[in-house]
Design a protein around this motif. Structure first.
Motif, short mmCIF file in Angstrom:
data_model
loop_
_atom_site.label_atom_id
_atom_site.label_comp_id
_atom_site.label_asym_id
_atom_site.label_seq_id
_atom_site.Cartn_x
_atom_site.Cartn_y
_atom_site.Cartn_z
N THR A 1 -18.74 56.73 8.12
CA THR A 1 -17.69 55.70 8.09
C THR A 1 -17.78 54.88 6.80
N VAL B 1 -13.77 62.64 -7.75
CA VAL B 1 -12.65 61.70 -7.84
C VAL B 1 -11.36 62.47 -8.16
N SER C 1 -20.62 59.52 13.08
CA SER C 1 -21.29 58.32 12.57
C SER C 1 -22.66 58.21 13.23
N SER C 2 -23.54 57.42 12.62
CA SER C 2 -24.84 57.12 13.22
C SER C 2 -24.73 56.01 14.24
N TYR D 1 -23.80 61.43 15.22
CA TYR D 1 -24.58 62.55 14.67
C TYR D 1 -26.08 62.37 14.88
N ILE E 1 -15.71 68.14 -5.32
CA ILE E 1 -14.69 67.13 -5.67
C ILE E 1 -15.38 66.01 -6.45
N1 LIG Z 1 -17.59 63.18 -5.60
C1 LIG Z 1 -16.82 62.09 -5.65
O1 LIG Z 1 -15.73 62.04 -6.21
C2 LIG Z 1 -17.30 60.93 -4.96
C3 LIG Z 1 -16.57 59.74 -4.99
C4 LIG Z 1 -17.03 58.71 -4.24
C5 LIG Z 1 -18.21 58.89 -3.53
N2 LIG Z 1 -18.89 60.05 -3.59
C6 LIG Z 1 -20.12 60.29 -2.86
O2 LIG Z 1 -19.77 60.35 -1.49
C7 LIG Z 1 -20.81 59.78 -0.72
C8 LIG Z 1 -20.25 58.61 0.08
O3 LIG Z 1 -19.85 57.61 -0.83
P1 LIG Z 1 -19.26 56.25 -0.31
O4 LIG Z 1 -19.06 55.39 -1.51
O5 LIG Z 1 -18.13 56.50 0.63
O6 LIG Z 1 -20.53 55.70 0.48
P2 LIG Z 1 -20.70 54.49 1.49
O7 LIG Z 1 -19.45 53.68 1.58
O8 LIG Z 1 -21.96 53.81 1.13
O9 LIG Z 1 -20.86 55.26 2.88
C9 LIG Z 1 -21.93 56.03 3.18
C10 LIG Z 1 -21.78 56.43 4.63
O10 LIG Z 1 -22.16 57.80 4.74
C11 LIG Z 1 -22.57 58.04 6.04
N3 LIG Z 1 -23.72 58.92 6.03
C12 LIG Z 1 -24.91 58.75 5.46
N4 LIG Z 1 -25.71 59.78 5.74
C13 LIG Z 1 -24.99 60.62 6.51
C14 LIG Z 1 -25.25 61.83 7.16
N5 LIG Z 1 -26.44 62.43 7.06
N6 LIG Z 1 -24.26 62.40 7.88
C15 LIG Z 1 -23.05 61.81 7.96
N7 LIG Z 1 -22.75 60.65 7.41
C16 LIG Z 1 -23.71 60.07 6.68
C17 LIG Z 1 -22.90 56.72 6.69
O11 LIG Z 1 -21.96 56.55 7.75
P3 LIG Z 1 -22.40 55.88 9.15
O12 LIG Z 1 -22.93 54.54 8.78
O13 LIG Z 1 -21.13 55.86 9.91
O14 LIG Z 1 -23.42 56.78 9.79
C18 LIG Z 1 -22.68 55.71 5.57
O15 LIG Z 1 -22.09 54.53 6.00
C19 LIG Z 1 -21.91 59.41 -1.72
O16 LIG Z 1 -22.81 60.49 -1.85
C20 LIG Z 1 -21.16 59.22 -3.01
O17 LIG Z 1 -21.97 59.39 -4.14
C21 LIG Z 1 -18.47 61.05 -4.28
#
Ligand SMILES: NC(=O)c1ccc[n+]([C@@H]2O[C@H](COP(=O)([O-])OP(=O)(O)OC[C@H]3O[C@@H](n4cnc5c(N)ncnc54)[C@H](OP(=O)(O)O)[C@@H]3O)[C@@H](O)[C@H]2O)c1
Length: 352
Positions: free
Chosen positions: A184, A299, A206-207, A226, A297
């Motif tokens: 989330t 961005v 979600s956790s 999860y 992906i």
């Molecule tokens: N490639 C791209 O373009 C791009 C762009 C933006 C972000 N990202 C990447 O995408 C990821 C998320 O970024 P964000 O900014 O959205 O992070 P965020 O707002 O900090 O959210 C992270 C969330 O991921 C969930 N999570 C953590 N470990 C998990 C697992 N093992 N299984 C399922 N869910 C898990 C948790 O959800 P719950 O608290 O609900 O458990 C946590 O709240 C990061 O790795 C970031 O570097 C990539």
């Protein structure tokens, strides 16, 4: 001549910034000052109103985001919104007084990614959004929907565009698709909003049961904890009435095996994050024999931003904001993100 809103623009004042200075490391991320920048030919200046955190902003101060990072000092964060307060010679749009977001990739205007288009991102290879003023090429900013608050608008360039690119541009999301969204966080909740807009059946993991209830309120059709359901891939298939067309994968190594159980033959897994490890530890035979599309992906382009902003405007969507902090409380905001209790976006306000 630099055109501004009824006043001369002089680059002599000092502006507040948050920058990593001296050496890499969170301890060297400091509130500091730089000279106000002035727009040159083809450039605009934004008076920044808000910035938003992404997971990457925890890694950047530790030099954890690739080999191409800018030499120090580096102004941090990639997301934000501001008001155009001055434009340089030759700029006809955007106009002074309009609201705009700086784009994550400053050289990816449209089309497919390539090395050059992926080489210039804010808050990493280029200075970022934790500054009171930013000067960028006119093509490096984009208009935002009027109905969004500054805090909401600040969240669009990174998390919003990532979810849009994954599901719509690359994923060609169709009506009544089955979509699984992991967690989330910022990207995942945008994915939930966009998938529901397309009429998809959406499963959210979600956790936290409390966060899952909030995901339901945003439109999730089915939810899985999860932590208490480690075999969530099979459970997701059961709840969705079949294999998933699309999985928003933010865990990586630790979650990909379950995503491969969840996805249908011929479905897509958008590999967006590696929160649960960054090497491959999955049954690759399943990718081959079930014709799964593993799509990296990172961005998206200015064109993706505009298409997403149009959809948000037409549907009146609002990204969920978890908490707002004053500009000077960046460290407290980063600690809050790192603690993982947030639901949606964490925002910094540049001005009250
Ligand atoms: N490639 C791209 O373009 C791009 C762009 C933006 C972000 N990202 C990447 O995408 C990821 C998320 O970024 P964000 O900014 O959205 O992070 P965020 O707002 O900090 O959210 C992270 C969330 O991921 C969930 N999570 C953590 N470990 C998990 C697992 N093992 N299984 C399922 N869910 C898990 C948790 O959800 P719950 O608290 O609900 O458990 C946590 O709240 C990061 O790795 C970031 O570097 C990539």
């Amino acid at each position: 001549m630099i055109v501004a809103a009824g006043r001369a623009v002089e680059g002599v004042a000092r502006m507040r910034v948050f920058q990593v200075e001296g050496a890499w490391g969170r301890d060297n991320l400091r509130l500091s000052e730089r000279q106000d920048p002035l727009p040159g030919p083809g450039e605009v200046r934004l008076e920044m109103r808000a910035a938003a955190l992404n997971y990457r902003d925890l890694l950047v101060p530790e030099k954890g985001y690739g080999a191409r990072m800018k030499a120090l000092p580096l102004i941090v964060l990639s997301d934000g919104v501001g008001i155009v307060d001055a434009v340089g010679p030759g700029v006809t749009a955007p106009i002074v007084g309009s609201r705009a977001c700086p784009l994550f990739f400053q050289s990816w205007i449209d089309g497919e990614p390539d090395d050059e288009r992926l080489a210039h991102s804010l808050g990493s290879e280029l200075d970022g959004t934790m500054a009171e003023f930013m000067v960028l090429p006119a093509a490096g900013v984009a208009a935002v929907p009027d109905h969004l608050s500054d805090a909401e608008a600040a969240t669009l360039p990174t998390a919003g565009v990532t979810a849009w690119r994954a599901l719509v541009t690359e994923g060609r999301l169709r009506h009544e698709a089955r979509v699984l969204v992991q967690g989330t966080g910022g990207v995942s909740l945008f994915a939930l909003l966009f998938a529901k807009l397309a009429g998809a059946f959406v499963v959210v993991t979600s956790s936290s049961d409390e966060k899952l209830e909030r995901a339901r309120a945003l439109g999730a059709d089915a939810v899985i904890n999860y932590r208490t359901t480690p075999e969530w891939g099979r459970k997701a298939r059961d709840l969705a009435g079949g294999g998933l067309d699309h999985v928003i994968e933010v865990g990586g190594q630790g979650t990909l095996p379950q995503s491969l159980r969840a996805v249908r033959a011929g479905g897509t897994i958008s590999l967006i994050g590696v929160l649960a490890g960054g090497t491959m530890d999955a049954r690759l035979g399943l990718v081959v024999t079930r014709h799964v599309r593993l799509q990296g992906i990172t961005v998206g382009s200015a064109e993706d931003f505009r298409a997403m902003a149009d959809a948000i405007r037409l549907a009146g969507l609002r990204p969920p904001i978890d908490r707002e902090y004053p500009f000077e409380d960046l460290h407290a905001a980063l600690d809050h993100l790192a603690a993982g209790r947030h639901f949606g976006k964490v925002v910094l306000r540049h001005a009250s």
